[in-house]
Scaffold this motif. Structure first.
Motif, PDB file in Angstrom:
ATOM      1  N   LEU A  45       0.769  -1.203   0.023  1.00 43.43           N
ATOM      2  CA  LEU A  45       0.057  -0.170  -0.363  1.00 43.43           C
ATOM      3  C   LEU A  45       0.726   1.325  -0.013  1.00 43.43           C
ATOM      4  O   LEU A  45       0.618   2.031  -0.612  1.00 43.43           O
ATOM      5  N   LYS A  51      -4.001   5.153  -5.899  1.00 41.70           N
ATOM      6  CA  LYS A  51      -4.983   3.665  -5.717  1.00 41.70           C
ATOM      7  C   LYS A  51      -4.874   2.889  -6.598  1.00 41.70           C
ATOM      8  O   LYS A  51      -5.744   2.177  -7.079  1.00 41.70           O
ATOM      9  N   ASN A  55      -7.413  -0.407  -3.286  1.00 39.80           N
ATOM     10  CA  ASN A  55      -8.251   0.626  -2.537  1.00 39.80           C
ATOM     11  C   ASN A  55      -8.358   0.662  -1.018  1.00 39.80           C
ATOM     12  O   ASN A  55      -9.019   1.510  -0.496  1.00 39.80           O
TER      13      ASN A  55
END
Length: 183
Positions: A45, A51, A55
């Motif tokens: 991430l 993104k 998400n």
């Protein structure tokens, strides 16, 4: 107010070293097994642009499971298990340095400062190097490149074994950044 507790202080000399090292490694391994998927998701991430892949945490978890199965949550795990050594090195260095410094100073502050600094230097030298390689491995995905380096040597669409991947990543880090690349 008087404290009436009688707390026994366990010194290094009192420990059964075999039990200490076995149980310490076992407990640290259990922690590594439970934390690795979260570390992998966190690492991915942090690296993604906006993104572009995931998400959020739950989305990353589901997509990794769908793409790579449960083993996909453990990319870099085998290499990361070598950090077990750093904990043992920390405790051993700390205790041995305390003994050495005690010959020169009776101050607990001086002993703790020198021993803690020495132990941290030894442990972090090991941990940081392993984490750099491990995190690059965590960024590997089937057919896609997330990080700076891509594991070489996919054979017939199958990944090469973990330590072959590790060698690829280590070579690429050395070639690109030299020893500094590990720190």
């Amino acid at each position: 107010m008087e404290d009436k507790r009688n707390i026994q202080i366990v010194e290094w000399e009192h420990l059964d070293k075999k039990k200490f090292y076995v149980f310490s490694v076992a407990m640290t391994m259990m922690i590594c097994v439970s934390v690795c998927p979260f570390t992998l998701i966190c690492t991915r991430l942090q690296v993604q642009k906006d993104k572009s892949l995931y998400n959020g945490t739950f989305d990353a978890f589901i997509k990794i499971l769908q793409a790579d199965g449960v083993t996909g949550l453990y990319w870099g795990f085998l290499v990361n298990t070598f950090t077990l050594i750093s904990g043992q090195c920390y405790v051993t260095t700390y205790e041995l340095t305390c003994k050495f410094v005690a010959d020169y100073s009776k101050s607990n502050t001086v002993k703790s400062l020198v021993a803690g600094g020495s132990a941290s230097l030894v442990a972090q030298s090991i941990t940081v190097t392993i984490n750099v390689v491990s995190q690059h491995l965590m960024l590997q995905r089937k057919g896609e490149k997330m990080g700076h380096f891509q594991v070489l040597g996919d054979l017939d669409g199958q990944r090469i074994i973990a330590f072959g991947q590790t060698k690829d990543i280590i070579r690429q880090i050395l070639r690109t950044d030299g020893l500094r690349g590990f720190y």
